[in-house]
Design a protein around this motif. Sequence first.
Motif, PDB file in Angstrom:
ATOM      1  N   ILE A   1       0.855  -1.194   0.000  1.00 52.32           N
ATOM      2  CA  ILE A   1       0.000   0.000   0.000  1.00 52.32           C
ATOM      3  C   ILE A   1       0.889   1.242   0.000  1.00 52.32           C
ATOM      4  CG2 ILE A   1      -1.627   1.353   1.419  1.00 52.32           C
ATOM      5  CD1 ILE A   1      -2.966  -0.980   0.093  1.00 52.32           C
ATOM      6  N   ASP A   2       0.569   2.186  -0.847  1.00 51.27           N
ATOM      7  CA  ASP A   2       1.255   3.477  -0.825  1.00 51.27           C
ATOM      8  C   ASP A   2       0.580   4.369   0.207  1.00 51.27           C
ATOM      9  OD1 ASP A   2       3.202   5.368  -2.493  1.00 51.27           O
ATOM     10  OD2 ASP A   2       1.368   6.514  -2.052  1.00 51.27           O
ATOM     11  N   LYS A   3       1.376   5.216   0.866  1.00 51.71           N
ATOM     12  CA  LYS A   3       0.804   6.064   1.924  1.00 51.71           C
ATOM     13  C   LYS A   3      -0.330   6.947   1.410  1.00 51.71           C
ATOM     14  CE  LYS A   3       4.287   9.795   1.608  1.00 51.71           C
ATOM     15  NZ  LYS A   3       5.033   9.269   0.457  1.00 51.71           N
ATOM     16  N   ASN A   4      -0.329   7.266   0.126  1.00 52.15           N
ATOM     17  CA  ASN A   4      -1.381   8.117  -0.444  1.00 52.15           C
ATOM     18  C   ASN A   4      -2.710   7.377  -0.619  1.00 52.15           C
ATOM     19  OD1 ASN A   4       0.177  10.570  -0.741  1.00 52.15           O
ATOM     20  ND2 ASN A   4       1.311   9.497  -2.336  1.00 52.15           N
ATOM     21  N   GLN A   5      -2.690   6.055  -0.433  1.00 54.19           N
ATOM     22  CA  GLN A   5      -3.928   5.273  -0.495  1.00 54.19           C
ATOM     23  C   GLN A   5      -4.627   5.190   0.862  1.00 54.19           C
ATOM     24  OE1 GLN A   5      -1.679   1.894  -2.758  1.00 54.19           O
ATOM     25  NE2 GLN A   5      -3.858   1.501  -3.057  1.00 54.19           N
ATOM     26  N   LEU A   6      -3.944   5.641   1.914  1.00 53.79           N
ATOM     27  CA  LEU A   6      -4.495   5.504   3.259  1.00 53.79           C
ATOM     28  C   LEU A   6      -5.731   6.372   3.458  1.00 53.79           C
ATOM     29  CD1 LEU A   6      -1.156   5.554   5.298  1.00 53.79           C
ATOM     30  CD2 LEU A   6      -2.597   3.555   4.833  1.00 53.79           C
ATOM     31  N   SER A   7      -6.701   5.816   4.180  1.00 51.39           N
ATOM     32  CA  SER A   7      -7.940   6.545   4.483  1.00 51.39           C
ATOM     33  C   SER A   7      -7.827   7.321   5.792  1.00 51.39           C
ATOM     34  CB  SER A   7      -9.119   5.566   4.589  1.00 51.39           C
ATOM     35  OG  SER A   7      -9.195   4.722   3.460  1.00 51.39           O
ATOM     36  N   ALA A   8      -7.045   6.763   6.757  1.00 48.96           N
ATOM     37  CA  ALA A   8      -6.914   7.399   8.073  1.00 48.96           C
ATOM     38  C   ALA A   8      -5.726   6.803   8.818  1.00 48.96           C
ATOM     39  CB  ALA A   8      -8.187   7.205   8.898  1.00 48.96           C
ATOM     40  N   ILE A   9      -5.297   7.492   9.874  1.00 51.86           N
ATOM     41  CA  ILE A   9      -4.248   7.003  10.776  1.00 51.86           C
ATOM     42  C   ILE A   9      -4.877   6.778  12.145  1.00 51.86           C
ATOM     43  CG2 ILE A   9      -1.972   7.410  11.785  1.00 51.86           C
ATOM     44  CD1 ILE A   9      -1.774   7.588   8.787  1.00 51.86           C
TER      45      ILE A   9
END
Length: 341
Positions: free
Chosen positions: A71-79
Amino acid sequence: MKNQNIYILAIESSCDDTSAAVMQNDITLSNVVATQKIHEEYGGVVPELASRAHQQNIVPVIHQALAKAKIDKNQLSAIAFTRGPGLMGSLLVGTSFAKSMALGLQIPLIEVNHMQAHILAHFIKEEDFNSPGFPFLALTISGGHTQIVLVRDYFDMEILGETLDDAVGEAFDKTAKIIGLPYPGGPLVDKLAQNGNAHAFPFPKPKVKGLDFSFSGLKTSILYFIQRETAKNPNFIEEHKEDICASIQYTIIEILMSKLKKAVKETGIKQIAIGGGVSANSGIRKALKNAESELGWTTYIPKFEYCTDNAAMIGIVGYLKYREEIFSDQSISAKPRYVIP
């Protein structure tokens, strides 16, 4: 939102393990844990050393979690991150990193209660594992906590009983230290106990009202017992180590099970889920499995990797909160004493 994949990066740094995980909805894509070995020579976790190690570990652990998940960090929905409870210095590392990353990526930030996460780890989707239905009773047992929790829904929990002093994991580690076992002693007590006689040395069980626990008195009685016996025979521990461990483990499990049986009787709920590092103990697992056939309980025991401190359990709470749009803002801070809300 229900039709699209939600990707949560989760960070756990409450004590001495630095962990990061990536969740795709309720499925674990990666769950990386960096364990700090430095504390072994001190016989327990040193808070200052723990926070420094977190600072060293957090970037490579997160990098590895994203790489493993593909997964690329730009695909993340939330932390999602552990806000507490835990060691202040350790929590600060995870909290500040999570806030910075969420701010940089302009995605939501989700705070998670560590103890709530141990319970909700049961809702991580896994093959051959069924999640408990509501309501159920959760026994959370770790190095820092011992609680019986009534779980009515994901975010509707009530603590019915908890330890008044030492946690059960602490009791295992401290009694292990008394008989000369290295830190962490709990797993070693479990290993040695399997070849010992659990009834060789009877230890007193504390009388505590309601559903609360106490382990400090047991620890003291074991200390006095060992001092008394080694005064008579300097080789007593070495000659009886397996029986001592079996007797200690039996007593601790009896204390836990007696309170759990009382909670079942009072609530009428026979669905029991366990969580926390001590739930990896073979004796506790066996006692719960016996209760299924003898008492008609249905017991839920998560995979070993979800018992000890890990970020996947933080991630599942992050996913459940994301669905409900329960987010935190950048003013959030670490909370070392943080009860289940």
